[in-house]
Design an enzyme around this catalytic site. Structure first.
Site, PDB file in Angstrom:
ATOM      1  N   HIS A   1       7.366   1.828  -3.979  1.00 37.25           N
ATOM      2  CA  HIS A   1       7.540   2.816  -2.922  1.00 37.25           C
ATOM      3  C   HIS A   1       7.602   2.105  -1.585  1.00 37.25           C
ATOM      4  O   HIS A   1       7.454   0.886  -1.505  1.00 37.25           O
ATOM      5  CB  HIS A   1       6.431   3.858  -2.951  1.00 37.25           C
ATOM      6  CG  HIS A   1       5.060   3.335  -2.685  1.00 37.25           C
ATOM      7  ND1 HIS A   1       4.395   2.481  -3.555  1.00 37.25           N
ATOM      8  CD2 HIS A   1       4.201   3.556  -1.642  1.00 37.25           C
ATOM      9  CE1 HIS A   1       3.198   2.204  -3.067  1.00 37.25           C
ATOM     10  NE2 HIS A   1       3.066   2.842  -1.908  1.00 37.25           N
TER      11      HIS A   1
ATOM     12  N   HIS B   1       5.785   2.273   1.261  1.00 33.76           N
ATOM     13  CA  HIS B   1       4.664   1.929   2.131  1.00 33.76           C
ATOM     14  C   HIS B   1       4.663   0.422   2.386  1.00 33.76           C
ATOM     15  O   HIS B   1       4.976  -0.378   1.492  1.00 33.76           O
ATOM     16  CB  HIS B   1       3.346   2.380   1.510  1.00 33.76           C
ATOM     17  CG  HIS B   1       3.069   3.831   1.731  1.00 33.76           C
ATOM     18  ND1 HIS B   1       2.257   4.578   0.896  1.00 33.76           N
ATOM     19  CD2 HIS B   1       3.490   4.695   2.707  1.00 33.76           C
ATOM     20  CE1 HIS B   1       2.180   5.824   1.352  1.00 33.76           C
ATOM     21  NE2 HIS B   1       2.925   5.923   2.434  1.00 33.76           N
TER      22      HIS B   1
ATOM     23  N   ASP C   1       2.594  -2.072   2.664  1.00 27.41           N
ATOM     24  CA  ASP C   1       1.896  -3.083   1.876  1.00 27.41           C
ATOM     25  C   ASP C   1       2.600  -3.367   0.553  1.00 27.41           C
ATOM     26  O   ASP C   1       2.195  -4.283  -0.171  1.00 27.41           O
ATOM     27  CB  ASP C   1       0.433  -2.682   1.641  1.00 27.41           C
ATOM     28  CG  ASP C   1       0.265  -1.292   1.057  1.00 27.41           C
ATOM     29  OD1 ASP C   1       1.001  -0.382   1.478  1.00 27.41           O
ATOM     30  OD2 ASP C   1      -0.611  -1.102   0.197  1.00 27.41           O
TER      31      ASP C   1
ATOM     32  N   HIS D   1       2.113  10.224  -5.634  1.00 30.77           N
ATOM     33  CA  HIS D   1       1.597   9.630  -4.407  1.00 30.77           C
ATOM     34  C   HIS D   1       2.111  10.448  -3.226  1.00 30.77           C
ATOM     35  O   HIS D   1       2.814  11.445  -3.413  1.00 30.77           O
ATOM     36  CB  HIS D   1       2.036   8.161  -4.330  1.00 30.77           C
ATOM     37  CG  HIS D   1       1.310   7.353  -3.315  1.00 30.77           C
ATOM     38  ND1 HIS D   1      -0.042   7.451  -3.097  1.00 30.77           N
ATOM     39  CD2 HIS D   1       1.758   6.412  -2.434  1.00 30.77           C
ATOM     40  CE1 HIS D   1      -0.402   6.617  -2.146  1.00 30.77           C
ATOM     41  NE2 HIS D   1       0.669   5.981  -1.709  1.00 30.77           N
TER      42      HIS D   1
ATOM     43  N   ASP E   1       0.350   2.798  -6.471  1.00 25.65           N
ATOM     44  CA  ASP E   1      -0.277   3.931  -5.787  1.00 25.65           C
ATOM     45  C   ASP E   1       0.040   5.269  -6.458  1.00 25.65           C
ATOM     46  O   ASP E   1       1.185   5.737  -6.443  1.00 25.65           O
ATOM     47  CB  ASP E   1       0.180   3.965  -4.340  1.00 25.65           C
ATOM     48  CG  ASP E   1      -0.211   2.701  -3.589  1.00 25.65           C
ATOM     49  OD1 ASP E   1      -0.518   1.706  -4.247  1.00 25.65           O
ATOM     50  OD2 ASP E   1      -0.194   2.729  -2.349  1.00 25.65           O
TER      51      ASP E   1
END
Length: 308
Positions: free
Chosen positions: A67, A69, A71, A145, A212
């Site tokens: 995904h 995000h 990090d 998520h 996640d």
């Protein structure tokens, strides 16, 4: 090209979640599978971590992003630029959620460089197989998520294990063994030998990557019968409410997924910065699933030997 290796191992490039720490880089993982190398979720600093781990650009054959995000993807520009700098031309498959396409495009053109790498974009919008690699099929399933997220499952096809004693009994050796494997039958002075006469089923191995997500059936499906399951364990028991609020797993959740899926070994990672010591997380997971290990930056974790 890098020299083929028979190693099957996870090279851990980073284990932090949203905030890196002195001991933990942002996410980053390289699965070495025989002669293949698949990078998962290259977070910020992955290029440097590759250097520290002794991973060369030529060892990267595909990249999978769960995904958008930061990090899980901010290291993508550096990895792609490093591959190009080191003369890798591709095509390099880059698997990512289709909904993250805008961000992937921005990351690919984040700065000026001599781009010689051909990137084969593989946006994922639905469950199913997303990539064929030599000896492996990559499958994707959606996770739960706060943004569109997919987990990945790598499957080696089932095969057959040749039995030396039975081959010797039939007088089959050398090139004849290969021909029997390719054609399924072999005519010998004593008659026709079928492949099944001198071999036994050899189950393919499986690798699962679950990042996640809240606990969900898809996470269990990804991990089903996995020889090695890499799973986020952002929080411990005391923060279970926080995990639920933000769509994450506790270490106990990850262990429960591994147990329900019949996985063989669980690797915990993606730790919140609040945990300087991950021993309590490991203990909580092992109460549910004993064959659990905690990933540390630059660890090399072997895929368990094939079940005979």
């Amino acid at each position: 090209m890098h020299q083929p290796s028979r190693a099957r191992e996870l090279v851990v490039l980073g284990t932090a979640s949203q905030v890196p720490t002195r001991e933990r880089n942002h996410n980053g993982y390289l699965l070495r599978w025989d002669g293949l190398g698949v990078v998962f979720d290259p977070g910020e600093g992955t290029q440097r971590q590759m250097t520290l781990a002794g991973v060369s650009a030529s060892q990267v054959d595909a990249i999978c992003i769960t995904h958008a995000h930061g990090d899980h993807c901010l290291g993508l520009p550096g990895v792609l630029q490093r591959l190009s700098l080191d003369g890798v031309t591709g095509p390099l498959p880059l698997v990512h959620p289709a909904a993250a396409g805008e961000y992937v495009d921005r990351l690919r053109s984040a700065s000026v460089y001599d781009d010689r790498l051909s990137v084969d974009l593989r946006p994922v919008a639905a469950p199913g197989p997303v990539l064929e690699l030599p000896g492996l099929t990559v499958h994707a399933l959606p996770l739960q998520h706060s943004v569109p997220t997919f987990g990945y499952r790598l499957v080696e096809p089932d095969g057959r294990r040749m039995l030396r004693n039975l081959l010797q009994d039939r007088g089959i050796d050398g090139a004849e063994v290969g021909r029997l494997q390719r054609e399924g039958t072999l005519r010998t002075p004593e008659g026709v030998v079928e492949l099944a006469d001198v071999s036994e089923p050899r189950p393919g191995q499986r690798f699962a990557f679950v990042m996640d997500t809240a606990p969900c059936a898809e996470a269990v499906d990804l991990a089903r019968d996995a020889d090695l399951l890499v799973c986020e364990a952002t929080f411990g028991d005391a923060e279970a409410d926080v995990a639920a609020a933000y769509g994450h797993l506790t270490a106990r959740d990850a262990a429960t997924i591994a147990r329900e899926a019949g996985a063989r070994r669980l690797v915990l990672t993606h730790f919140s910065q609040r945990y300087r010591d991950t021993a309590p997380l490991l203990a909580q997971a092992r109460e549910v699933f004993p064959d659990t290990v905690v990933a540390r930056d630059l660890d090399r974790i072997p895929v368990p030997q094939r079940v005979r």
